[in-house]
Write an enzyme that holds these catalytic residues in place. Structure first.
Site, PDB file in Angstrom:
ATOM      1  N   ASP B  15     132.568  20.149  26.478  1.00  0.00           N
ATOM      2  CA  ASP B  15     133.069  20.876  25.308  1.00  0.00           C
ATOM      3  C   ASP B  15     134.418  20.334  24.856  1.00  0.00           C
ATOM      4  O   ASP B  15     134.733  20.325  23.664  1.00  0.00           O
ATOM      5  CB  ASP B  15     133.179  22.368  25.643  1.00  0.00           C
ATOM      6  N   HIS B 211     131.663  32.296  28.113  1.00  0.00           N
ATOM      7  CA  HIS B 211     132.375  31.121  27.597  1.00  0.00           C
ATOM      8  C   HIS B 211     133.321  31.622  26.504  1.00  0.00           C
ATOM      9  O   HIS B 211     132.872  32.158  25.493  1.00  0.00           O
ATOM     10  CB  HIS B 211     131.334  30.143  27.030  1.00  0.00           C
ATOM     11  N   CYS B 244     134.705  23.790  18.731  1.00  0.00           N
ATOM     12  CA  CYS B 244     133.352  23.560  18.220  1.00  0.00           C
ATOM     13  C   CYS B 244     133.463  22.906  16.859  1.00  0.00           C
ATOM     14  O   CYS B 244     133.956  23.519  15.914  1.00  0.00           O
ATOM     15  CB  CYS B 244     132.572  24.869  18.125  1.00  0.00           C
TER      16      CYS B 244
END
Lengths: 311, 311
Positions: B15, B211, B244
């Site tokens: 990530d 998360h 993201c």
């Protein structure tokens, strides 16, 4: 004022500015204090009555008390290191006087050059002074237990010592005590445990507030623990400015902006309007362009889903 | 491995790196993964099996799985967007496969170009594939409910929809589901409430992990809530790198280093050695000098009073 669940005490004008080199002009401070009041901040620590030669940044505290006490809304708090400071605070018309008592005596000597016994004697004299005032003119008198969660100089601070000094402050005539994580050592379990220990000794209504630092990024987690256990006043600093110049490595108060989002998102009313708070932040940023302002929510913006707690 | 209370899943290699432009050389990644394993990290998400042209940063995932699975300690997790990715993950020997299912269908289309129905069909095929393997070779299969706390594109995400999709993922053959605050919208009350709702639908043992992002500085407060309610796996990212790329404004995982301090200080065992963790951070910092690393505890150091939770 609208009903609130958690009272945020804005300490940037005192704890924030005292560790910042560039002097913020008094006129800019007044604009900022007015903006903080307009945002609905229920209590502001506007300064500290210490000798101007020691802290030139806060030399205008009396003028700021006078400015803020006529604004609609906030209670006006000040820090004082001794009776002399308290006399000036009373003269200026502060609503609340906080005397710091460092549980680490080493830190107390470094911070205010006084032992515990000497500070407790100051507390007694301040309480006496307040007792001479007409009841409607008496400021609230808080003893703040700094380094309550550990000291960068002494290391571990026994919780029994925190409790003893809380009792001693009450005996000296304080209205209440506060817990202060001067060094950023606290963790959520400790926040709850120590709060309950002090409550058991002095009564729940005598300890309602906590002062947390974000030195190790734990500030909001500790604030959550404080609110969970039942404390109702949390100190915070706009932009996270501040620290303690005499406790090495102790920098950064928790950020008011992020704390407001935390509490309101959980449905806890702070009485603070977020957009107006950002306007106050802009006043600070413009007055002190060289000072870094912390906080994530001002950059990210509130979530699309955000709804303030029902006022 | 020593017994642990809370399992930190280190997601920076996936990530974190996926949203960083400079490509980290495979050799440096291996050194870093070895350092993370040496620090006692119990699970590492080493990469994602997506087409190399879409995410060149993660093109070496198979090689990193092979490297990490022979290190002592960590379970090797990977993200997959579809059956094809799962086939590669199985071939490489991953211990855990995570398929993201965005509760916001708008985000799902933006992120993986697939509807909910299409993603659930992928989940069924992946479960079928895993079912063909000998029982001792079957990776754990998690469906991760992203944007579970709100979406920057759709706004509010109904909790009933999160629960329905959790049930649908279990029906499709997942071993468990995870909650993901892709957008940094979550608050502690919501973390507890949504966890309990999903538990009520699929069983407590089917949802153990969360998360969280630190977009609005709430990461550790939300992690505290997660641990308080009884979740036992928390994702975190070394140096807080990541975010993201397809959810605007969603940046910053919670910082592993600060989370380790939080948990250990509260007496919760993570199995992670803090000094060795800092050594792994130095490996990352040296390999990607242009990438800012977040976290307060690495700068401030552990408190003098710090004692790791009793192992």
């Amino acid at each position: 004022m609208a009903e609130i669940d958690i009272e945020i005490s804005e300490v940037a004008p005192r704890d924030g500015l005292q560790s910042i080199a560039p002097i913020m002009p008094t006129a800019a401070k007044k604009t900022w204090l007015s903006a903080l009041a307009a945002a609905g901040i229920p209590e502001i620590e506007v300064g500290s009555f210490v000798p101007a030669r020691l802290l030139p940044q806060l030399a205008d505290t009396a003028e700021l008390v006078a400015h803020t006490r006529v604004l609609a809304g906030p209670k006006v708090a000040v820090l004082v290191p001794n009776l002399r400071g308290a006399e000036n605070a009373v003269k200026a018309g502060a609503d609340k006087i906080t005397l710091p008592l460092s549980v680490s005596e080493t830190h107390s000597l470094r911070n205010v050059n006084r032992t515990h016994a000497q500070m407790l004697e100051e507390a007694r004299r301040i309480a006496e002074l307040i007792g001479t005032l007409p009841p409607t003119r008496r400021p609230k008198f808080e003893g703040s237990l700094s380094t309550a969660f550990g000291c960068t100089l002494e290391g571990e601070v026994p919780e029994s010592r925190v409790v003893e000094l809380a009792e001693a402050l009450m005996a000296a005539g304080c209205d209440e005590v506060g817990l202060s994580d001067t060094t950023g050592y606290a963790n959520p379990v400790q926040v709850k445990r120590l709060t309950r220990k002090v409550w058991a000794a002095v009564g729940r209504e005598r300890l309602t507030g906590i002062h947390l630092h974000n030195t190790r990024g734990q500030g909001l987690a500790n604030a959550l623990a404080a609110v969970d256990v039942g404390l109702t006043t949390v100190d915070a600093s706009m932009g996270g400015i501040g620290g303690c110049p005499t406790a090495p490595g102790a920098s950064g108060n928790i950020v008011t902006e992020d704390l407001v989002f935390l509490l309101e998102a959980m449905g806890l009313r702070t009485g603070i309007d977020f957009e107006a708070l950002l306007a106050a932040r802009r006043v600070l940023a413009e007055a002190l362009p060289e000072v870094p302002l912390y906080g994530f929510t001002p950059d990210a913006g509130l979530p699309k889903t955000f709804a303030p707690a029902n006022a």
